[in-house]
Design a protein around this motif. Structure first.
Motif, mmCIF file in Angstrom:
data_model
loop_
_atom_site.group_PDB
_atom_site.id
_atom_site.type_symbol
_atom_site.label_atom_id
_atom_site.label_comp_id
_atom_site.label_asym_id
_atom_site.label_seq_id
_atom_site.Cartn_x
_atom_site.Cartn_y
_atom_site.Cartn_z
ATOM 1 N N UNK A 98 0.854 -1.197 0.000
ATOM 2 C CA UNK A 98 0.000 0.000 0.000
ATOM 3 C C UNK A 98 0.882 1.236 0.000
ATOM 4 N N UNK A 99 0.634 2.139 -0.932
ATOM 5 C CA UNK A 99 1.383 3.400 -0.983
ATOM 6 C C UNK A 99 0.414 4.545 -0.667
ATOM 7 N N UNK A 100 0.800 5.397 0.255
ATOM 8 C CA UNK A 100 -0.034 6.540 0.632
ATOM 9 C C UNK A 100 0.526 7.798 -0.007
ATOM 10 N N UNK A 101 -0.348 8.622 -0.512
ATOM 11 C CA UNK A 101 0.052 9.910 -1.088
ATOM 12 C C UNK A 101 -0.858 10.997 -0.539
ATOM 13 N N UNK A 102 -0.267 12.137 -0.200
ATOM 14 C CA UNK A 102 -1.063 13.294 0.192
ATOM 15 C C UNK A 102 -1.015 14.283 -0.962
ATOM 16 N N UNK A 103 -2.178 14.725 -1.388
ATOM 17 C CA UNK A 103 -2.242 15.682 -2.499
ATOM 18 C C UNK A 103 -3.308 16.713 -2.174
ATOM 19 N N UNK A 104 -2.954 17.997 -2.191
ATOM 20 C CA UNK A 104 -3.957 19.016 -1.870
ATOM 21 C C UNK A 104 -5.025 19.111 -2.962
ATOM 22 N N UNK A 105 -6.191 19.591 -2.567
ATOM 23 C CA UNK A 105 -7.265 19.793 -3.548
ATOM 24 C C UNK A 105 -7.106 21.174 -4.170
ATOM 25 N N UNK A 106 -7.115 21.216 -5.502
ATOM 26 C CA UNK A 106 -6.930 22.483 -6.210
ATOM 27 C C UNK A 106 -7.958 22.602 -7.333
ATOM 28 N N UNK A 107 -8.473 23.826 -7.568
ATOM 29 C CA UNK A 107 -9.401 23.992 -8.691
ATOM 30 C C UNK A 107 -8.653 23.842 -10.018
ATOM 31 N N UNK A 108 -9.273 23.147 -10.973
ATOM 32 C CA UNK A 108 -8.666 22.928 -12.285
ATOM 33 C C UNK A 108 -9.765 22.931 -13.336
ATOM 34 N N UNK A 109 -9.436 23.450 -14.516
ATOM 35 C CA UNK A 109 -10.455 23.492 -15.576
ATOM 36 C C UNK A 109 -10.498 22.174 -16.340
ATOM 37 N N UNK A 110 -11.693 21.646 -16.492
ATOM 38 C CA UNK A 110 -11.958 20.475 -17.338
ATOM 39 C C UNK A 110 -12.917 20.988 -18.411
#
Ligand SMILES: C[S@@+](CC[C@H](N)C(=O)[O-])C[C@H]1O[C@@H](n2cnc3c(N)ncnc32)[C@H](O)[C@@H]1O
Length: 237
Positions: A98-110
């Protein structure tokens, strides 16, 4: 009925979700936990990704553990809760990778839609795939998880699945409408309204899409701005 869903529904009551282990209301509902575990077992899932680290991490890890070359990539925006989930894994007897990653939430255009997305290193999800299964259970049932499916879909194997928790939550109908429009024939959507707070199973049928829809873009974008503001309000630790 989809054979994996039928098998999971038939077997889910046999999955043990110990009351001592289940941590409380912030985690996936026990019935949803049982279904997710039974579904991973029916799929014989080996490579799995999840958004929302916590109790579900242990449930999924236990299901993939018997398979060779198992791998679970668990992503969360909270350093604190990611660390707690990692600690729970390390103190369990489970030997899955199991690999854990922390990634902040950021607004992005789709396309025309401004959506909250986990800011993972570019190419990481694709490089670690293809995945048999992706569980999307974050960041919170009132936040819009629309972008998360757009981000993980290309890394799903053909015939692979995404499971979305809290599919009955307010606002999810609009998200599901957007996903159906975006993926068209490339995905099959099955809403399991009677399990926990609802689960949505999405099977990947082709590599086409997504085509981000214009319809609903304004309200989805406004919600993104409101949700992003909450990331500074102490709502997320
Ligand atoms: C809907 S919860 C589900 C987390 C995970 N999928 C589960 O079922 O345990 C979503 C968020 O709860 C947070 N969380 C994880 N552990 C927590 C804890 N011990 N207390 C409160 N929140 C927690 C994480 O940041 C996660 O993104």
């Amino acid at each position: 009925m989809n054979p994996y869903i039928a098998a999971a529904v038939a077997e889910m009551d046999k999955v043990n979700v110990s009351r001592l282990e289940h941590p409380g209301s912030w985690a996936m509902d026990p019935a949803s936990c049982r279904f997710v575990a039974a579904f991973a077992r029916a799929l014989e899932a080996r490579r799995v990704m999840e958004f929302g680290s916590g109790f579900s991490t242990l449930m999924l890890a236990r299901e993939i553990e018997p398979h060779e070359d198992n791998y679970l990539l668990s992503v969360d925006d909270s350093p604190r809760y990611s660390a707690l989930a990692k600690e729970a894994m390390e103190t369990s007897a489970c030997q899955a990778k199991v690999e854990f990653r922390v990634a902040p939430l950021r607004p992005r255009l789709y396309g025309p839609r401004l959506l909250l997305s986990y800011a993972l290193p570019k190419g990481l999800v694709g490089a670690m795939g293809p995945f048999d299964l992706a569980l999307i259970d974050a960041p919170h049932d009132s936040w819009n998880p629309e972008a998360v499916l757009y981000d993980v879909f290309p890394a799903l194997d053909l015939g692979g699945y995404a499971l979305i928790d809290d599919a009955n939550a307010p606002g999810r109908a609009a998200t599901m409408t957007a996903w159906r429009a975006a993926f068209g024939e490339a995905a099959d959507f099955i809403h399991l309204e009677g399990i926990g707070n609802g689960l949505l199973a999405i099977e990947k049928l082709s590599d086409d899409g997504p085509q981000y829809p214009f319809k609903g873009a304004l309200s989805a974008s406004a919600k993104t701005i409101a949700d992003f503001a909450r990331t500074f309000s102490g709502d997320r630790e």
